[in-house]
Design an enzyme around this catalytic site. Structure first.
Site, PDB file in Angstrom:
ATOM      1  N   HIS A 177       0.750  -1.216  -0.155  1.00 35.34           N
ATOM      2  CA  HIS A 177      -0.070   0.164   0.047  1.00 35.34           C
ATOM      3  C   HIS A 177       0.878   1.223   0.048  1.00 35.34           C
ATOM      4  O   HIS A 177       1.801   1.376   0.528  1.00 35.34           O
ATOM      5  CB  HIS A 177      -0.811  -0.048   1.325  1.00 35.34           C
ATOM      6  N   SER A 178       0.539   2.324  -0.769  1.00 38.38           N
ATOM      7  CA  SER A 178       1.241   3.602  -0.734  1.00 38.38           C
ATOM      8  C   SER A 178       2.699   3.204  -1.079  1.00 38.38           C
ATOM      9  O   SER A 178       3.275   2.374  -2.110  1.00 38.38           O
ATOM     10  CB  SER A 178       0.960   4.195   0.506  1.00 38.38           C
ATOM     11  N   MET A 179       3.618   3.770  -0.252  1.00 36.85           N
ATOM     12  CA  MET A 179       5.110   3.670  -0.401  1.00 36.85           C
ATOM     13  C   MET A 179       5.576   2.176  -0.218  1.00 36.85           C
ATOM     14  O   MET A 179       6.565   1.912  -0.588  1.00 36.85           O
ATOM     15  CB  MET A 179       5.918   4.447   0.739  1.00 36.85           C
ATOM     16  N   GLN A 204      -1.252  -0.727  -4.169  1.00 40.21           N
ATOM     17  CA  GLN A 204      -2.528  -0.113  -3.858  1.00 40.21           C
ATOM     18  C   GLN A 204      -2.361   1.410  -3.448  1.00 40.21           C
ATOM     19  O   GLN A 204      -1.482   1.735  -2.827  1.00 40.21           O
ATOM     20  CB  GLN A 204      -3.273  -0.248  -2.628  1.00 40.21           C
ATOM     21  N   THR A 206      -0.037   3.473  -5.096  1.00 44.49           N
ATOM     22  CA  THR A 206       1.538   3.664  -5.126  1.00 44.49           C
ATOM     23  C   THR A 206       1.916   4.795  -6.019  1.00 44.49           C
ATOM     24  O   THR A 206       1.571   4.547  -6.999  1.00 44.49           O
ATOM     25  CB  THR A 206       2.356   2.288  -5.103  1.00 44.49           C
TER      26      THR A 206
END
Length: 940
Positions: A177-179, A204, A206
């Site tokens: 998720h993200s980073m 997700q 990112t």
């Protein structure tokens, strides 16, 4: 008189203009943060209490990464069984993002458990999750490399847990998720990492393309390394299937354009989709809800279960199959269960009634039919006059329903091709569109209607000619001001219309489409479905509307049209017959282009605001130094801003350089001087650049700088007045700039920044600086009054205060300070100079804050921040500011270096806009240079 009036009118007009600019920015921010669709996601719930089992890591690793941990997710009985870590499932590793928690894995883990229960635990997944101690990696990139290495160790530990199993996995699937998604991609850049260890990566929201806020060098270097590796080593990545899911317009933290994986020609194992286009989810998610959005998690888990290979009981090793599963669940869902190679032909026999339909349009509603039927549509008679056959069916089961027949007798079809795989699932209906030319050998299309007890559903089919159903709607081009609106009336006799949107291909275009539907009779109808289809990327958005109604569709792009693509975006209207649809494209109150542009600029370039604001303050600072040189008086910040901060001093030069960068000879000279790449050039290659954007950003910067200056001088005036009423200051002696005490202060702060964190030293000196100029100013005002009054009558303090107040208030007047005392004029001048330096310094502090926050959060593991992005800058700053803090304008005025110091800010602010826009960490370096010159002016 006239001059005075004019000069008084100017600030009022300026304040109005900059006030309007600042208000526009706020409107844009509001539009980005709050004006989007409501959250259509439903929350995921656990059935049993979630438990996170901490997995013991080897001692060496635990010592090297004290802040990080690895957990296994479990609930209820399943958690009990896993206490002894004899695992038999398929390993999936979840990586949280910026400030994310390892507990975010629970939505995936819980739904995967429910799904495993449905298949009686024939297959199941073990979800692992990494605890990164909720580090702020989006703001401080120093720990990204550490996280990546830790994840590699975790993968080795996880695979070791399965060593003795019958179906032992040789690779791990990762959800980031993200980073966290970027950390997963960075695994492949590690020296001894084997690419076979990951087979599937789902990210997700990112930001793959570039960091959202490039606040330090480690962050931008990490991005460059990862993205370059993925482009150069694309051959090694063929075995890794990557899916990137973006959140859509609700996610204002990571805009979806950043979440699209860099497209590579030979790289067909990567897929990027926006969540609003994912079948059965059809919802935009914000940055956090993408982790728990039930519809999206369901799609992910269904895909996971379809990816299992029956022989190895692990995720399949065949990249083609992985890709087709992901396409099935995330791009186009044919409303059937996934099958790897579906049977090509079936026989249509049985006791169903066989009905031939001769008409070109046909609708049928099923209600409590006890016997099944076949409806056959002969093609021969329709081939000349029509080009396509379209069908829709509101029965949302997963059985086959439409076939193509080669030969038919009166009531059988021996060889039927199953065309249901060509269908597509939409909200409330499934549709199929077949081009007659593609099926030259077929004699009939056959629709199968099985016996339905208690079910009620509708079927509709029609033959049509493509061009009769396609309408064109021109979209506002760049410079169409005013209310441009265009209308189309569709008198619907059919089931499908396509509205092509011409010239809609740039990111900065944004408008609303209204569809007003009304029907002749009031009988109950199926809802209409409107789909905005963007052919060059998976970012469709779908709206379901009752008939009759007025539906509003917001049309904005995440990704601009690639240069080699000429397809047109379409609005598909899945309509009801005998209704009228009025499609109008209005761009409402902000139809005039500048307004839309403002909103889009805030969405795409909010991260560049600091550079433009600082550049404006720097220009003003240069102006103040040059007026000090020519008139001996320091002018007021806001007046000077109006006078000097002009876009034509900065913009043309950058535009010329960007233009020249197109030529090879210029680029060679540029590289031979080893100058970094221009940020504007990078942005235009990312398609995030639009006309006038730099100019508008510069004006916004001017507006914000104006108000920050007003805020500073007002707050310092209030502070001085308060000081005067509360404390009677002592008289100050003028001393040298460098005293032993100040030297000690410098050294101790330098030590602080060396042993702990540079940003901490910067913050301490900033707080000292806030306090010092006011103290000096108030003292000199008091001193002036004490010496000004006759000695015989003892003055009581209240008159002092009143007079001191009035002289404090005189700072803000544009007129000269009271000239009956040279020291007071000096004091006012010095204060104005300090206000501007403080304004610049505030931005340095703000840009260094993230590393300070990170250091504070990690204090219990490590006292020294390592690596520290601002250690060296902090030491230089401490030395400069200790001296500047005690300087006054009189020393600067007589300096030989003043001429240079006044000229330097202009080239510096040009350089800042050229190189700092995508590298915010370069901004303090430019400021330090200019402050260094000022300090030298005090000494020389």
């Amino acid at each position: 008189g006239a001059m005075g009036r004019a000069s008084r009118r100017l600030p009022a007009l300026a304040a109005l203009f900059y006030g309007a600019l600042a208000a526009l920015v706020l409107l844009g921010v509001r539009d980005v943060l709050f004006l989007y669709e409501e959250n259509r996601c439903s929350m995921t719930y656990m059935y049993e209490y979630p438990e996170y089992l901490k997995i013991k890591l080897p001692k060496k690793i635990a010592r090297r990464y004290p802040a990080y941990e690895l957990y296994l997710y479990g609930e209820g009985n399943y958690a009990e069984e896993n206490k002894n870590l004899l695992l038999t499932g398929i390993p999936v590793l979840f990586l949280p993002g910026n400030a994310g928690s390892y507990k975010q894995v629970r939505s995936l883990g819980s739904i995967a458990l429910r799904k495993a229960e449905d298949v009686d635990f024939k297959y199941h997944f073990n979800f692992f999750s990494v605890n990164f101690n909720e580090e702020l990696v989006a703001l401080y990139g120093g720990s990204l490399q550490r996280q990546t290495k830790f994840v590699y160790e975790c993968i080795k530990v996880i695979l070791k847990l399965y060593r003795d199993q019958e179906f032992a996995p040789s690779s791990v699937a990762i959800v980031g998720h993200s980073m966290g998604g970027l950390v997963a991609r960075a695994l492949l850049t590690l020296k001894n990492f084997k690419p076979e260890l990951i087979n599937l990566l789902i990210t997700q929201a990112t930001p793959h393309v570039a960091p959202v806020m490039p606040l330090d060098k480690y962050l931008t270097d990490f991005y460059t390394a990862v993205n370059n590796h993925w482009i150069l080593k694309a051959q090694d990545l063929r075995n890794l299937t990557t899916l990137s899911v973006a959140g859509g317009f609700r996610d204002y933290q990571v805009r979806s354009g950043l979440a699209f994986l860099p497209r590579l020609s030979q790289h067909d194992s990567a897929l990027s989709v926006v969540s609003s286009a994912v079948p059965r989810a059809w919802a935009s998610t914000d940055h956090l809800s993408i982790v728990w959005c039930k519809e999206l998690i369901l799609a992910t888990i269904r895909a996971f279960f379809d990816l299992i290979d029956e022989n190895s009981r692990q995720i399949t090793g065949d990249p083609k199959k992985r890709m087709s599963v992901l396409n099935h669940h995330f791009v186009r869902h044919p409303a059937k269960m996934f099958e790897e190679n579906p049977e090509a032909f079936t026989e249509l026999t049985g006791t169903f009634m066989w009905i031939t339909v001769k008409a070109s349009k046909w609708t049928y509603s099923v209600y409590n039919d006890s016997d099944g039927k076949y409806f056959a549509f002969p093609l021969a008679s329709h081939r000349e006059s029509y080009s396509h056959f379209y069908c829709e069916n509101s029965m949302l089961d997963t059985s086959s329903w439409i076939y193509g027949c080669m030969n038919t007798n009166s009531s059988t079809c021996l060889e039927a091709a199953d065309l249901s795989w060509r269908a597509e699932l939409l909200p409330t209906t499934k549709v199929v569109m077949l081009k007659l030319q593609d099926y030259p050998s077929l004699s009939h299309f056959v629709i199968q209607v099985p016996p339905a007890v208690g079910n009620k559903y509708m079927l509709g089919c029609e033959f049509f000619k493509e061009d009769s159903r396609t309408v064109q709607l021109p979209v506002t081009h760049l410079f169409s001001f005013g209310l441009s609106s265009s209308k189309i009336l569709l008198n619907s006799t059919g089931l499908l219309y396509n509205v092509q949107l011409q010239h809609f291909n740039q990111i900065y275009q944004a408008f609303k489409i209204y569809i007003d539907s009304h029907c002749q009779s009031l009988k109950e109808r199926k809802p209409s479905v409107y789909r905005l289809h963007i052919p060059w990327s998976h970012e469709d958005s779908i709206t379901v509307a009752k008939v009759p109604s007025l539906a509003e569709i917001s049309a904005k792009l995440h990704i601009a049209q690639p240069h080699n693509d000429s397809s047109l975006p379409e609005l598909n209207i899945y309509s009801s017959p005998d209704c009228q649809y009025e499609v109008s494209k209005t761009v409402l109150f902000y139809s005039c282009y500048p307004f839309i542009l403002v909103f889009q600029i805030v969405r795409f370039h909010a991260g560049a605001f600091p550079v433009y604001i600082v550049s404006n303050i720097l220009l003003t600072y240069g102006g103040q130094l040059s007026t000090l040189r020519s008139t001996g008086q320091c002018s007021d910040f806001s007046l000077e801003l109006v006078r000097t901060a002009k876009p034509y001093k900065v913009e043309p030069l950058i535009s010329i350089v960007v233009f020249l960068q197109g030529f090879n000879w210029f680029r060679e000279i540029w590289e031979s001087l080893s100058l970094p790449e221009l940020d504007a050039a990078v942005l235009s290659s990312q398609d995030a650049w639009f006309p006038l954007v730099s100019l508008i950003l510069f004006l916004f910067g001017t507006g914000i700088a104006y108000w920050s200056g007003v805020f500073f001088s007002t707050s310092l005036r209030l502070f001085s007045s308060l000081w005067l009423t509360l404390i009677r200051p002592t008289v100050l002696q003028k001393d040298k700039l460098i005293t032993p005490r100040r030297l000690c202060g410098m050294i101790s702060l330098a030590l602080v920044s060396w042993t702990t964190c540079g940003a901490l030293a910067v913050l301490i000196i900033y707080l000292q600086y806030l306090f010092k100029p006011v103290h000096v100013f108030v003292t000199s005002v008091f001193h002036f009054q004490d010496s000004g009054h006759s000695k015989e009558t003892p003055q009581n303090t209240s008159t002092h205060t009143v007079e001191a107040q009035s002289s404090v208030d005189s700072i803000s007047e544009a007129s000269q300070p009271p000239s009956n005392s040279p020291t007071l004029a000096e004091a006012v001048n010095s204060l104005k100079m300090h206000i501007t330096i403080l304004n610049l310094f505030t931005w340095i502090v703000l840009l260094n804050l993230p590393s300070l926050i990170y250091w504070l959060k990690n204090l219990r593991y490590n006292v020294r921040l390592d690596p520290d992005p601002c250690r060296s800058t902090a030491i230089i700053l401490v030395c400069i500011l200790e001296i500047l803090m005690n300087s006054s304008s009189s020393e600067v005025k007589s300096s030989k270096l003043l001429k240079i110091a006044a000229k330097v800010p202009l080239p510096l602010s040009v350089a800042m806009l050229a190189f700092g826009r995508m590298h915010l960490y370069r901004v303090p370096h430019f400021l330090i240079f200019s402050l260094l010159l000022h300090m030298l002016c005090c000494i020389v």
